[in-house]
Design a protein around this motif. Structure first.
Motif, PDB file in Angstrom:
ATOM      1  N   THR A   1      -7.367  11.116   8.161  1.00  0.00           N
ATOM      2  CA  THR A   1      -6.779   9.804   7.864  1.00  0.00           C
ATOM      3  C   THR A   1      -5.660   9.496   8.859  1.00  0.00           C
ATOM      4  N   THR A   2      -4.871  10.516   9.240  1.00  0.00           N
ATOM      5  CA  THR A   2      -3.807  10.299  10.216  1.00  0.00           C
ATOM      6  C   THR A   2      -4.402   9.830  11.545  1.00  0.00           C
TER       7      THR A   2
ATOM      8  N   LEU B   1      -5.595   6.344  11.225  1.00  0.00           N
ATOM      9  CA  LEU B   1      -4.450   5.433  11.190  1.00  0.00           C
ATOM     10  C   LEU B   1      -4.013   5.066  12.613  1.00  0.00           C
ATOM     11  N   PHE B   2      -3.836   6.077  13.458  1.00  0.00           N
ATOM     12  CA  PHE B   2      -3.360   5.823  14.826  1.00  0.00           C
ATOM     13  C   PHE B   2      -4.432   5.116  15.659  1.00  0.00           C
TER      14      PHE B   2
ATOM     15  N   ALA C   1      -5.954  18.850   3.254  1.00  0.00           N
ATOM     16  CA  ALA C   1      -5.277  18.889   4.558  1.00  0.00           C
ATOM     17  C   ALA C   1      -6.204  18.373   5.654  1.00  0.00           C
ATOM     18  N   ALA C   2      -7.504  18.706   5.571  1.00  0.00           N
ATOM     19  CA  ALA C   2      -8.455  18.230   6.584  1.00  0.00           C
ATOM     20  C   ALA C   2      -8.565  16.709   6.523  1.00  0.00           C
TER      21      ALA C   2
ATOM     22  N   GLU D   1      -2.331  10.078  -0.322  1.00  0.00           N
ATOM     23  CA  GLU D   1      -0.877  10.272  -0.244  1.00  0.00           C
ATOM     24  C   GLU D   1      -0.315  10.747  -1.582  1.00  0.00           C
TER      25      GLU D   1
ATOM     26  N   CYS E   1      -1.041  13.353  -3.102  1.00  0.00           N
ATOM     27  CA  CYS E   1      -0.958  14.818  -3.162  1.00  0.00           C
ATOM     28  C   CYS E   1       0.466  15.269  -2.865  1.00  0.00           C
TER      29      CYS E   1
ATOM     30  N   TRP F   1       0.422  15.573   7.496  1.00  0.00           N
ATOM     31  CA  TRP F   1      -0.011  14.946   8.743  1.00  0.00           C
ATOM     32  C   TRP F   1      -1.193  15.690   9.347  1.00  0.00           C
ATOM     33  N   GLY F   2      -1.727  16.639   8.594  1.00  0.00           N
ATOM     34  CA  GLY F   2      -2.954  17.307   9.028  1.00  0.00           C
ATOM     35  C   GLY F   2      -2.753  18.294  10.157  1.00  0.00           C
TER      36      GLY F   2
ATOM     37  N   MET G   1      -6.926   5.829   2.123  1.00  0.00           N
ATOM     38  CA  MET G   1      -5.665   5.310   2.637  1.00  0.00           C
ATOM     39  C   MET G   1      -5.220   4.077   1.862  1.00  0.00           C
ATOM     40  N   THR G   2      -5.609   3.984   0.593  1.00  0.00           N
ATOM     41  CA  THR G   2      -5.140   2.887  -0.251  1.00  0.00           C
ATOM     42  C   THR G   2      -4.329   3.477  -1.399  1.00  0.00           C
ATOM     43  N   ASP G   3      -3.772   2.595  -2.215  1.00  0.00           N
ATOM     44  CA  ASP G   3      -2.975   3.010  -3.367  1.00  0.00           C
ATOM     45  C   ASP G   3      -3.667   4.111  -4.174  1.00  0.00           C
TER      46      ASP G   3
ATOM     47  N   ASN H   1      -6.169  14.781   5.411  1.00  0.00           N
ATOM     48  CA  ASN H   1      -4.890  14.293   5.924  1.00  0.00           C
ATOM     49  C   ASN H   1      -4.978  14.116   7.428  1.00  0.00           C
ATOM     50  N   LYS H   2      -5.600  15.114   8.077  1.00  0.00           N
ATOM     51  CA  LYS H   2      -5.753  15.058   9.527  1.00  0.00           C
ATOM     52  C   LYS H   2      -6.626  13.862   9.917  1.00  0.00           C
TER      53      LYS H   2
ATOM     54  N   ILE I   1      -3.965  23.242   8.324  1.00  0.00           N
ATOM     55  CA  ILE I   1      -5.087  22.888   7.451  1.00  0.00           C
ATOM     56  C   ILE I   1      -5.547  24.049   6.578  1.00  0.00           C
TER      57      ILE I   1
ATOM     58  N   ASN J   1       0.835  -1.184   0.000  1.00  0.00           N
ATOM     59  CA  ASN J   1       0.000   0.000   0.000  1.00  0.00           C
ATOM     60  C   ASN J   1       0.877   1.244   0.000  1.00  0.00           C
ATOM     61  N   SER J   2       0.745   2.048  -1.037  1.00  0.00           N
ATOM     62  CA  SER J   2       1.611   3.222  -1.144  1.00  0.00           C
ATOM     63  C   SER J   2       1.296   4.245  -0.059  1.00  0.00           C
ATOM     64  N   TYR J   3       0.114   4.151   0.584  1.00  0.00           N
ATOM     65  CA  TYR J   3      -0.210   5.100   1.659  1.00  0.00           C
ATOM     66  C   TYR J   3       0.819   4.982   2.778  1.00  0.00           C
TER      67      TYR J   3
END
Lengths: 223, 254
Positions: free
Chosen positions: B243-244, B247-248, B237-238, B214, B216, A170-171, B208-210, B240-241, A174, A4-6
């Protein structure tokens, strides 16, 4: 690229700042001691780093592996992008292209620089204490000096602009206002860290380091 | 007929033409009589009526797509004097001449100025840009959306899938699987909706897949090019926030 490139892209972004961004700042500060405190100050800086615990592990996991991943995956990222600055002449679009160009320059420069310094230490051709005179040797040649300035500016731009992009990816920043303010801060980082490196290059090419280099040469002759 | 002595005002077009999807593109020049308030579409209609090039030779009519003619459908998007935009809102009086028309080559060219924007609709499917409310029984009314939220969400809903942001993006190309800015902004729109929010993880995971978020590279051309003024980089950006965070949360099993 498999997987996965993500995750690979996220890791690429993270490693660029932690540890590599941190490393470049520490490197800049260590070198700057050559400008502020002369050969002894620089030698002390090198000694401080060498006295860190588990140094080989820090070097492998904190520098070499992140650098290899970030560099090689970064080349793939650069390959995946187009440059359309001709059609879209916006500052940020120029920075997008510059990020990829400076990345490639930094990749080449870092390999070459590591070969000239750290690898020579590994090979036993020089010691840690002689790094100052090695740098004097390099910085005294106008061509090498110019190439080092280009390499250093490329690396520091890549770091500063990458920091700006990291904050978005990383957000953290924004809205457009947050991104604009962070771009001013990152530009400031670029100027300051570049100054650290260029002033230390000037110091390395100076007489103080020449004398230190000659002294070291005499020592090796005696030894 | 006697020659008129007054010089007639004309409009010059240089059109990129391509006969089939795989054919080599070439350009043709057209010189049309000027009419007040012309736009690029009315110029193309004139060429369709009288398909004769500037040097007088007969040719096939230029193909293009258009629908609403008021910049809400996105069908007539093309590259006009180097910039991707809608042909219907490109007024001849405001354009530098000769007017150069090209297809948006980020997409497969079908013929002349006609492109296939299927990848954008596939991207919307990939991120599930809809609100699933279909079922076997009446679910009743959903939660209300706050007015303050509605105001900014409405701006995102103006996206007409025109493709201009993909055309301007240096990371949307055939070496890269990036889905483009439009679909990412739609995730933000549907995740902002009180009912859509109930499935927000699905959309975030799709990003969050291929080829997802990411891809961008922060060139920010999209937000400069969007004809609807959608804050695309803010949306990215929103997301990104979000998805981050997702992720965690997933790593920590929360």
């Amino acid at each position: 690229m498999k997987g996965n490139s993500y995750f690979s892209r996220k890791l690429h972004s993270l490693l660029g700042i932690i540890p590599l961004g941190g490393f470049i700042v520490v490197h800049g500060l260590t070198n700057y001691q050559a400008f502020e405190r002369g050969p002894e100050g620089f030698a002390k800086g090198v000694e401080t780093i060498n006295s860190l615990p588990v140094l080989p592990l820090l070097e492998i996991f904190g520098i070499y592996l992140p650098l290899l991943f970030h560099g090689i995956y970064g080349l793939y990222v650069a390959y995946q992008s187009n440059s359309n600055t001709g059609r879209f002449q916006y500052g940020r679009n120029w920075a997008f292209t510059a990020q990829r160009v400076t990345g490639v320059i930094t990749f080449v420069f870092v390999f070459w620089h590591v070969y000239q310094t750290r690898i020579q230490v590994y090979l036993g051709n020089i010691t840690h204490e002689e790094l100052g005179s090695t740098m004097n040797h390099i910085a005294s040649s106008p061509l090498m000096f110019a190439l080092y300035v280009i390499g250093v500016l490329a690396a520091v731009f890549h770091f500063s602009n990458g920091l700006w992009a990291f904050l978005i990816s990383w957000g953290i920043t924004i809205g457009p206002r947050a991104q604009r303010i962070s771009s001013y801060i990152c530009m400031g980082v670029f100027v300051i860290v570049s100054a650290l490196f260029i002033l230390s290059l000037v110091a390395f090419s100076g007489d103080e380091f020449k004398e230190a280099a000659n002294a070291a040469l005499t020592w090796t002759n005696i030894g | 007929m006697a020659e008129t002595t007054t010089a007639k005002k004309t409009v010059k077009f240089i059109v990129s033409r391509q006969d089939t999807p795989d054919a080599k593109p070439y350009t043709q020049e057209f010189e049309l009589p000027y009419r007040p308030n012309m736009n690029v579409i009315s110029g193309l209609m004139e060429i369709q009526r009288n398909p004769v090039t500037a040097d007088g030779s007969k040719t096939t009519p230029v193909c293009w797509e258009s629908n609403c003619l008021e910049e809400v459908c996105g069908a007539c998007s093309m590259v006009i004097n180097g910039k991707p935009r809608q042909a219907c809102s490109a007024l001849v009086d405001q354009l530098e001449q000769p007017i150069r028309l090209e297809p948006m080559r980020t997409f497969p060219v079908v013929r002349d100025l006609v492109i296939n924007r299927e990848r954008m609709f596939n991207a919307l499917k990939k991120v599930k840009a809809w609100i699933p409310i279909d079922g076997t029984y009446d679910l009743g009314p959903g939660p209300r959306m706050a007015e303050t939220k509605r105001q900014w969400a409405y701006e995102l809903s103006k996206c007409m899938t025109c493709g201009v942001c993909l055309e301007s993006c240096p990371n949307v190309n055939d070496r890269n699987s990036f889905i483009g800015p439009a679909a990412i902004s739609q995730v933000r729109l549907f995740n902002a909706h009180p009912t859509g929010e109930m499935n927000k993880e699905e959309r975030l995971e799709a990003l969050m897949t291929d080829g997802g978020i990411e891809g961008c590279g922060n060139s920010q051309n999209c937000v400069r090019s969007c004809p609807k003024g959608i804050p695309l980089t803010t949306s990215i950006a929103a997301m990104n926030k979000d998805t981050t965070k997702h992720l965690f949360k997933k790593w920590l099993g929360m």
